[in-house]
Design a protein around this motif. Sequence first.
Motif, mmCIF file in Angstrom:
data_model
loop_
_atom_site.group_PDB
_atom_site.id
_atom_site.type_symbol
_atom_site.label_atom_id
_atom_site.label_comp_id
_atom_site.label_asym_id
_atom_site.label_seq_id
_atom_site.Cartn_x
_atom_site.Cartn_y
_atom_site.Cartn_z
ATOM 1 N N UNK A 49 0.856 -1.190 0.000
ATOM 2 C CA UNK A 49 0.000 0.000 0.000
ATOM 3 C C UNK A 49 0.891 1.239 0.000
ATOM 4 N N UNK A 50 0.579 2.190 -0.869
ATOM 5 C CA UNK A 50 1.254 3.494 -0.874
ATOM 6 C C UNK A 50 0.253 4.478 -0.295
ATOM 7 N N UNK A 51 0.567 5.039 0.873
ATOM 8 C CA UNK A 51 -0.419 5.786 1.653
ATOM 9 C C UNK A 51 0.048 7.223 1.878
ATOM 10 N N UNK A 52 -0.841 8.179 1.621
ATOM 11 C CA UNK A 52 -0.556 9.574 1.951
ATOM 12 C C UNK A 52 -0.638 9.753 3.469
ATOM 13 N N UNK A 53 0.286 10.522 4.009
ATOM 14 C CA UNK A 53 0.309 10.709 5.460
ATOM 15 C C UNK A 53 -0.952 11.407 5.962
ATOM 16 N N UNK A 54 -1.441 12.398 5.185
ATOM 17 C CA UNK A 54 -2.613 13.168 5.605
ATOM 18 C C UNK A 54 -3.803 12.838 4.698
ATOM 19 N N UNK A 55 -4.779 12.126 5.255
ATOM 20 C CA UNK A 55 -5.980 11.768 4.506
ATOM 21 C C UNK A 55 -7.173 12.544 5.071
#
Length: 457
Positions: A49-55
């Motif tokens: 999973x490639x996840x943005x820190x701020x969702x």
Amino acid sequence: MSDILVVDDDANTRAALELSLKKIGHQVLLAGTGSEALEQVRRQPVALAIIDLKLPDMEGTDLFEAMRVVCPGTIAIMISARATVDEAVSALKLGIYDFITKDFRMQEIRKVVNKALETQQLLQENLRLRQALQDRLASSRIIGRSPSFLKIIHQVSQVAPLRSTVLLTGESGVGKEIIAEAIHSGSPRRDKPLVKVNCGALTESLIESELFGHEKGAFTGAHQQRKGRFELADTGTIFLDEVAEMPLTTQVKLLRVLQNGEFDRVGGTRTLAVDVRVVAATNQNLEQAVASGAFRKDLFYRLNVIHLEVPALRERVEDIILLAQHFLDKFCLENNRPPMGFSPYAIQMLKSYSWPGNVRELENVVERAVALCSGSTVGVEDLPDEIRLHAGGSDRIVIPIGASMEEIERVAILETLKKTNGDKEVAARILGIGLATLYRRLKDMEPKHPAPAEMES
């Protein structure tokens, strides 16, 4: 190729990553929020999973922790446009594989993705080995899949049903006792006694009494009659470990048992008969012992009816991690600790070490690691110096995929010190750092022991 989930509230970032990763053959799933991402992995588990820190609905780190519950095998890369150093460090401590700022080039992200997926495959292999271990433990203490070990297990299956005497040879710690147990378990005597005797642990004055028993008053301290190990093993099997250590006077009496199944207790006048299968073991060369006069030739021939050589652990490289995980599970259970695993670099170190003490040494190393490891993963810092310094033995340092910067620095320092025979000034010059910096790094490597108050809480 792998299934990858991209979680980012920015549509352009999602589209760019999707296009780039599909070009190298991956299947890409997209989500704009943490909730959508969790729904995706519930329906279809992903490798990465490639996840943005701020969702919009949660922190990326919170999503990662939730995903580890839903899909434990997933590995993650964190991306962010504006992240502080503290945020990046906190994410990595949670188990995030890497942290990348959003000014990345697509070539860079593809390299990180490939490395992350290779690490994920190593973790999955670790889990697979663990499951294989559990399946094996359900029915046997025999653990191994290497060709050399499978060969001896096949030999055991052939000789176990027979009555013939078996001589097991091999280095100290290879597991000769386990093989003896397997022979007994596979024989028609499996429901009868298996009696074990370590001949090397008994003094010359005691070994005959231990093997053959004694009558009351046979010697000072013999206050009552006592049965020996051969009587106790009647109708079953006796395992004579370190048989080469047996005194010549006792060897004569053992020869008589092997020839006729008869012996006399120490101080006795009545001949006793037993039906016992003998399995003997030694880490010495009995032919040399015969040549030097330390071992009887006729006894050697009686013992050497069926000879099985138990391979050293360095000849069973495929079994090292399987055995290590078995011992890790064992000691976690004994010490009431949750299940643990090994870091990729620790696995590399264990596999490249020569194991002069064989399986026994490996067991001791894993027990020590369980005691020292403060987390859920045994790292290189939890392994003893002799493994960190001598594994591999070449002038090159091999850094496995997934090794942390801390692990890379540690092995570079330790390997350089090894090559300089501990000369820190020379090592510091080779490494391109100051002597004071080297001392500081070495101090940082020392095991951290919790304070007494912390251990009690």
